[in-house]
Design a protein around this motif. Structure first.
Motif, PDB file in Angstrom:
ATOM      1  N   MET A   7       0.240  -1.448  -0.668  1.00 31.60           N
ATOM      2  CA  MET A   7       0.249   0.113  -0.328  1.00 31.60           C
ATOM      3  C   MET A   7       0.463   1.245  -0.074  1.00 31.60           C
ATOM      4  SD  MET A   7      -3.213  -0.519   2.285  1.00 31.60           S
ATOM      5  CE  MET A   7      -4.086   0.738   2.117  1.00 31.60           C
ATOM      6  N   ALA A   8       1.788   1.180   0.609  1.00 25.81           N
ATOM      7  CA  ALA A   8       3.234   2.158   0.593  1.00 25.81           C
ATOM      8  C   ALA A   8       3.662   2.703  -0.914  1.00 25.81           C
ATOM      9  CB  ALA A   8       3.863   1.935   1.303  1.00 25.81           C
ATOM     10  N   TYR A   9       3.662   1.749  -2.067  1.00 25.25           N
ATOM     11  CA  TYR A   9       4.128   1.768  -2.705  1.00 25.25           C
ATOM     12  C   TYR A   9       3.230   2.336  -4.141  1.00 25.25           C
ATOM     13  CZ  TYR A   9       6.238  -0.179  -7.134  1.00 25.25           C
ATOM     14  OH  TYR A   9       7.428   0.109  -8.579  1.00 25.25           O
ATOM     15  N   ASP A  10       3.758   3.536  -4.656  1.00 22.74           N
ATOM     16  CA  ASP A  10       3.037   4.103  -5.413  1.00 22.74           C
ATOM     17  C   ASP A  10       4.287   4.346  -7.219  1.00 22.74           C
ATOM     18  OD1 ASP A  10       2.281   6.417  -6.679  1.00 22.74           O
ATOM     19  OD2 ASP A  10       3.659   7.998  -6.511  1.00 22.74           O
ATOM     20  N   ARG A  11       3.994   3.314  -7.791  1.00 24.02           N
ATOM     21  CA  ARG A  11       4.728   3.216  -9.470  1.00 24.02           C
ATOM     22  C   ARG A  11       3.976   4.281  -9.823  1.00 24.02           C
ATOM     23  NH1 ARG A  11       2.310  -1.085 -10.693  1.00 24.02           N
ATOM     24  NH2 ARG A  11       3.471  -2.272  -9.999  1.00 24.02           N
ATOM     25  N   ARG A  12       5.396   4.883 -10.399  1.00 22.90           N
ATOM     26  CA  ARG A  12       5.441   6.051 -11.637  1.00 22.90           C
ATOM     27  C   ARG A  12       4.304   5.950 -12.907  1.00 22.90           C
ATOM     28  NH1 ARG A  12      11.428   7.888 -10.377  1.00 22.90           N
ATOM     29  NH2 ARG A  12      11.868   8.495  -7.853  1.00 22.90           N
ATOM     30  N   ASN A  13       4.835   4.452 -13.280  1.00 23.12           N
ATOM     31  CA  ASN A  13       4.063   4.473 -14.500  1.00 23.12           C
ATOM     32  C   ASN A  13       3.238   3.151 -14.875  1.00 23.12           C
ATOM     33  OD1 ASN A  13       4.080   3.592 -17.035  1.00 23.12           O
ATOM     34  ND2 ASN A  13       5.292   4.643 -18.108  1.00 23.12           N
ATOM     35  N   PRO A  14       2.780   3.463 -14.956  1.00 19.47           N
ATOM     36  CA  PRO A  14       1.058   1.867 -14.438  1.00 19.47           C
ATOM     37  C   PRO A  14       1.520   1.091 -15.466  1.00 19.47           C
ATOM     38  CG  PRO A  14      -0.006   4.051 -15.741  1.00 19.47           C
ATOM     39  CD  PRO A  14       1.264   4.808 -15.133  1.00 19.47           C
ATOM     40  N   ASN A  15       2.301   1.343 -16.784  1.00 20.05           N
ATOM     41  CA  ASN A  15       2.140   0.317 -18.151  1.00 20.05           C
ATOM     42  C   ASN A  15       4.118   0.270 -18.487  1.00 20.05           C
ATOM     43  OD1 ASN A  15      -0.180  -0.012 -18.416  1.00 20.05           O
ATOM     44  ND2 ASN A  15       0.136   2.687 -19.802  1.00 20.05           N
ATOM     45  N   LEU A  16       4.997   0.780 -17.330  1.00 24.42           N
ATOM     46  CA  LEU A  16       6.630  -0.076 -17.661  1.00 24.42           C
ATOM     47  C   LEU A  16       6.773   0.586 -16.490  1.00 24.42           C
ATOM     48  CD1 LEU A  16       7.617  -0.396 -19.783  1.00 24.42           C
ATOM     49  CD2 LEU A  16       8.839   0.692 -21.024  1.00 24.42           C
ATOM     50  N   TYR A  17       7.736  -0.906 -15.835  1.00 29.56           N
ATOM     51  CA  TYR A  17       7.936  -0.365 -14.182  1.00 29.56           C
ATOM     52  C   TYR A  17       9.783   0.519 -14.925  1.00 29.56           C
ATOM     53  CZ  TYR A  17      10.545  -0.687  -9.720  1.00 29.56           C
ATOM     54  OH  TYR A  17      10.481  -0.187  -8.563  1.00 29.56           O
ATOM     55  N   HIS A  18      10.060   0.804 -14.457  1.00 27.93           N
ATOM     56  CA  HIS A  18      11.867   1.816 -14.031  1.00 27.93           C
ATOM     57  C   HIS A  18      12.099   1.499 -13.194  1.00 27.93           C
ATOM     58  CE1 HIS A  18      14.811   3.311 -16.138  1.00 27.93           C
ATOM     59  NE2 HIS A  18      15.231   4.117 -15.306  1.00 27.93           N
ATOM     60  N   ARG A  19      13.413   0.936 -12.383  1.00 25.10           N
ATOM     61  CA  ARG A  19      13.624   1.110 -11.931  1.00 25.10           C
ATOM     62  C   ARG A  19      15.041   1.710 -11.972  1.00 25.10           C
ATOM     63  NH1 ARG A  19      17.544  -1.870  -8.228  1.00 25.10           N
ATOM     64  NH2 ARG A  19      17.774  -0.773  -6.435  1.00 25.10           N
ATOM     65  N   SER A  20      15.148   3.470 -11.179  1.00 17.30           N
ATOM     66  CA  SER A  20      16.688   4.293 -11.673  1.00 17.30           C
ATOM     67  C   SER A  20      17.077   3.730 -10.799  1.00 17.30           C
ATOM     68  CB  SER A  20      15.917   5.389 -11.610  1.00 17.30           C
ATOM     69  OG  SER A  20      15.623   5.970 -10.425  1.00 17.30           O
ATOM     70  N   GLY A  21      18.835   4.268 -11.060  1.00 13.60           N
ATOM     71  CA  GLY A  21      19.200   4.128  -9.745  1.00 13.60           C
ATOM     72  C   GLY A  21      19.924   5.165  -9.251  1.00 13.60           C
ATOM     73  N   GLY A  22      18.268   6.660  -9.325  1.00 12.46           N
ATOM     74  CA  GLY A  22      18.785   7.388  -8.079  1.00 12.46           C
ATOM     75  C   GLY A  22      17.655   7.593  -7.378  1.00 12.46           C
ATOM     76  N   GLY A  23      17.076   6.413  -6.137  1.00  8.00           N
ATOM     77  CA  GLY A  23      16.422   6.545  -5.350  1.00  8.00           C
ATOM     78  C   GLY A  23      15.522   5.964  -5.634  1.00  8.00           C
ATOM     79  N   GLY A  24      14.685   5.983  -6.888  1.00 10.61           N
ATOM     80  CA  GLY A  24      13.385   5.050  -6.976  1.00 10.61           C
ATOM     81  C   GLY A  24      12.291   5.521  -6.149  1.00 10.61           C
ATOM     82  N   LEU A 394       8.118  -5.181  -2.037  1.00 10.01           N
ATOM     83  CA  LEU A 394       9.746  -5.505  -2.314  1.00 10.01           C
ATOM     84  C   LEU A 394       9.976  -5.811  -3.343  1.00 10.01           C
ATOM     85  CD1 LEU A 394      12.137  -5.593  -0.019  1.00 10.01           C
ATOM     86  CD2 LEU A 394      11.707  -7.440   0.850  1.00 10.01           C
ATOM     87  N   VAL A 395       9.332  -6.352  -4.305  1.00 12.87           N
ATOM     88  CA  VAL A 395       9.713  -7.242  -5.537  1.00 12.87           C
ATOM     89  C   VAL A 395      10.186  -6.871  -6.055  1.00 12.87           C
ATOM     90  CG1 VAL A 395       8.916  -8.926  -7.109  1.00 12.87           C
ATOM     91  CG2 VAL A 395       8.867  -9.883  -4.482  1.00 12.87           C
ATOM     92  N   GLU A 396       8.687  -5.811  -6.078  1.00 14.45           N
ATOM     93  CA  GLU A 396       8.826  -4.865  -7.257  1.00 14.45           C
ATOM     94  C   GLU A 396       9.943  -3.508  -7.214  1.00 14.45           C
ATOM     95  OE1 GLU A 396       4.943  -3.039  -6.940  1.00 14.45           O
ATOM     96  OE2 GLU A 396       4.186  -4.202  -8.694  1.00 14.45           O
ATOM     97  N   ASN A 397      10.289  -3.505  -5.798  1.00 18.07           N
ATOM     98  CA  ASN A 397      11.887  -2.850  -6.134  1.00 18.07           C
ATOM     99  C   ASN A 397      12.632  -3.091  -6.031  1.00 18.07           C
ATOM    100  OD1 ASN A 397      11.704   0.460  -5.164  1.00 18.07           O
ATOM    101  ND2 ASN A 397       9.639  -0.930  -3.763  1.00 18.07           N
ATOM    102  N   SER A 398      12.715  -4.904  -6.377  1.00 14.93           N
ATOM    103  CA  SER A 398      13.984  -5.829  -6.509  1.00 14.93           C
ATOM    104  C   SER A 398      14.459  -5.992  -7.782  1.00 14.93           C
ATOM    105  CB  SER A 398      13.775  -6.930  -5.306  1.00 14.93           C
ATOM    106  OG  SER A 398      13.246  -6.493  -4.179  1.00 14.93           O
ATOM    107  N   PHE A 399      13.996  -5.021  -9.179  1.00 11.34           N
ATOM    108  CA  PHE A 399      14.194  -5.202 -10.063  1.00 11.34           C
ATOM    109  C   PHE A 399      15.799  -4.410 -11.010  1.00 11.34           C
ATOM    110  CE2 PHE A 399       9.287  -4.945 -10.920  1.00 11.34           C
ATOM    111  CZ  PHE A 399       9.602  -6.204 -11.165  1.00 11.34           C
ATOM    112  N   GLU A 400      16.673  -5.155 -11.068  1.00 11.22           N
ATOM    113  CA  GLU A 400      17.617  -5.433 -11.602  1.00 11.22           C
ATOM    114  C   GLU A 400      17.852  -3.360 -12.322  1.00 11.22           C
ATOM    115  OE1 GLU A 400      21.480  -5.951 -14.505  1.00 11.22           O
ATOM    116  OE2 GLU A 400      19.760  -7.004 -14.911  1.00 11.22           O
ATOM    117  N   GLU A 401      18.759  -2.811 -11.443  1.00  8.93           N
ATOM    118  CA  GLU A 401      18.693  -1.051 -12.143  1.00  8.93           C
ATOM    119  C   GLU A 401      19.182  -0.624 -13.052  1.00  8.93           C
ATOM    120  OE1 GLU A 401      21.882   1.150  -9.304  1.00  8.93           O
ATOM    121  OE2 GLU A 401      20.700   0.515  -7.357  1.00  8.93           O
TER     122      GLU A 401
END
Length: 593
Positions: A7-24, A394-401
């Motif tokens: 519930m604390a997770y806020d995906r920025r783009n609902p169609n494409l998850y991108h985990r940047s190296g700058g914080g996420g 936690l899973v969604e924040n574990s994608f490769e940067e």
């Protein structure tokens, strides 16, 4: 209730998850502090183990496992083995409700008129002959004049020149229905997409445009009846809907959107300037041709009665049919993972006997827009304490940067639970993207999440998914099924289909008919098998050192049977994915050693 970390997770783009190296994005509160410290090390460790392989090595390497949980897991597996207890797992993409009952070929043995009508439609469109009449013979001059007055009345520009100089002279099939430029300009498909079926505030039932290709139940036995209903629907019917800017009440025509040349380059600048009235005219012509075509190839009472039965079984009763199968055939499962599940389905399941038998676990951050969610059922007898926590975030924040992963909100649900023998599990349900390109990254992210926490490293993985894998994948564009298998094997995992699945062991068989807007994707009756989506898409994955397969089956009948070379859904089986089920037993400790 249980901790819903996502519930604390806020995906920025609902169609494409991108985990940047700058914080996420922020991690859930229960994992935020430790994850900030270990995420970089986990990513590096993940990359190393991806090349070296080995699930045991992977799951135990980045943090020190909790010794007490290691012992509890070992003892639990030992107890399970000594008692002879097995685990039955089922997975099923129940498929979102399709608003067009005619869109896909179905198996309808109960009524031969279905195949007669669909075959006649195919012939009408492929070889119309003298039936390829002028548009003005179907959508008449009087109809256009009435439409012209309506459009001018709402302040739209006049498009009579397009009618007089072009559209009324076109042939209904060769010049309109099969015109590729009309398709690329979206002049018929755009208004159909927006107005076909409209969900309204305060009602469980959507409102349907008067057309053949949705659940509209009004009389379409002649063009004048259709036109009267269509005109009133577009211009006089006010509906209350939820939009991006909140709830609003508008007539249907105000819901239409301009067609931009920047997005659809084939449309001219002149057409873009009048795209609202132009697409409305084209939408009217499109629907008129469909009504004319159906009343030409069949008697109105025949095809409308057939449609009513199909809507009842494939649309209106889809959720009850699906729940019936789960309740009467698969209630002996210990774990059920479902995909493309609506909020209404979840509510109804909890109110039925299923809610007494299972913990019905939905995402803490439910997808209310697409209304398609991954869900997990846990048998209360097997998991008496129910789910422990949701670790989706936690899973969604574990994608490769730096890697874009094509997932949407609701596609992943990952939870923890402990069974009655004390075995801790991570259980994940996942709905892959159409091309299957997210399937490998999501599995890697689940394992990275488990490796990042000293309590999760001891858990046993059960992963049920619609992997959207292909027998003959387009290289670089689709996920090959054998490459997917190599990926899970590299982590020391196996599947209900073993380490190397048979690419011809299919769990889908669907193909589009000619009664839908994208005729370029239509399959002839004779080509349903060759050109349809017939692929090995569904999997149950688990640790090879933890469990072994006792029995696996697939089902496209709702009776624990699978009929090969049968298109589905059917009137009795409500999804375009088969059910997949497996029974697994713990691997003997001596066998591992």
């Amino acid at each position: 209730q249980y901790p819903r970390d996502s519930m604390a997770y806020d995906r920025r783009n609902p169609n494409l998850y991108h985990r940047s190296g700058g914080g996420g994005n922020a991690l859930p509160s229960s994992y935020r502090n430790k994850a900030l410290l270990i995420i970089a090390a986990t990513a590096l460790y993940t990359a190393f183990l991806y090349h070296s392989g080995g699930a045991g090595q992977f799951l135990g390497g980045s943090v020190t496992p909790d010794p007490a949980l290691v012992e509890a897991a070992r003892n639990g597996l030992s107890n399970m083995a000594s008692s002879g207890r097995k685990l039955q797992i089922s997975t099923w993409n129940i498929a979102a409700i399709n608003n067009n009952p005619f869109e896909y070929w179905i198996t309808y043995d109960e009524n031969p008129e279905y195949e007669n009508i669909m075959t006649n439609i195919e012939a009408f469109l492929e070889a119309p002959g003298d039936k390829d009449v002028a548009v003005s013979e179907v959508f008449t001059e009087d109809m256009f004049t009435e439409l012209e007055k309506r459009m001018e009345g709402v302040g739209w520009d006049n498009v009579r020149s397009y009618w007089d100089d072009d559209f009324k002279k076109r042939k209904i099939i060769s010049g309109f229905m099969k015109d590729p430029l009309l398709g690329s300009k979206r002049l018929a498909s755009m208004p159909d997409r927006i107005t076909n079926t409209i969900n309204v505030v305060g009602s469980d039932q959507p409102v349907c445009r008067p057309t053949v290709i949705n659940m509209y139940d009004g009389d379409l036995s002649n063009l004048q009846l259709w036109w009267s209903a269509w005109e009133k629907f577009i211009f006089d019917t006010e509906l209350t809907i939820d939009g991006k800017e909140g709830t609003r009440t508008d007539p249907v025509y105000k819901m239409l959107q301009p067609i931009k040349k920047s997005k659809y380059p084939d449309i001219t600048e002149e057409e873009e300037a009048v795209s609202l009235p132009l697409q409305t005219m084209c939408g009217a012509i499109f629907d008129a041709i469909l009504v004319h075509m159906m009343n030409t190839v069949s008697q109105p009472d025949v095809w409308q009665s057939l449609k009513k039965t199909m809507v009842e079984n494939l649309n209106s009763q889809k959720v009850p049919h699906t729940l019936d199968i789960l309740e009467t055939v698969y209630s002996d499962s210990d774990i059920v993972t479902l995909q493309e599940v609506s909020a209404s389905f979840i509510d109804q399941a909890r109110k039925r006997a299923l809610g007494q038998t299972f913990w019905i676990v939905s995402p803490g951050d439910l997808d209310a827009v697409r209304d398609q969610n991954s869900v997990i059922f846990l048998k209360k007898e097997t998991f008496p304490a129910g789910p422990s926590a949701e670790i989706t975030a936690l899973v969604e924040n574990s994608f490769e940067e730096g890697v874009d992963v094509p997932i949407a909100k609701g596609d992943i649900l990952s939870i923890t639970a402990t069974d009655r023998d004390g075995i801790p599990f991570v259980i994940t349900s996942f709905h892959g993207d159409t091309n299957g390109l997210a399937t490998k990254p999501v599995l890697s992210a689940v394992l990275a999440a488990m490796a990042s926490d000293s309590t999760l490293t001891t858990h046993k993985l059960v992963f049920g998914l619609d992997a959207n894998t292909y027998e003959n994948a387009k290289p670089g564009k689709q996920q090959d099924v054998l490459e997917w298998a190599e990926h899970y094997v590299s982590y020391g995992l196996t599947s209900c289909w073993g380490d190397k699945p048979n690419p011809a062991n299919y769990t889908t068989f669907n193909s589009r008919t000619y009664l839908q807007p994208q005729l370029n994707k239509a399959c002839k009756k004779s080509d349903k098998r060759a050109n349809g989506d017939v692929n090995p898409k569904d999997f149950i994955v688990f640790g090879k050192e933890d469990f072994k397969v006792v029995q696996t089956w697939k089902d496209n009948t709702g009776e624990k049977k699978y009929v090969e070379d049968m298109a589905f859904p059917t009137l009795k089986f409500p999804s375009d994915h088969g059910i997949l089920a497996t029974i697994i037993s713990p691997v003997s400790p001596t066998a591992v050693e």
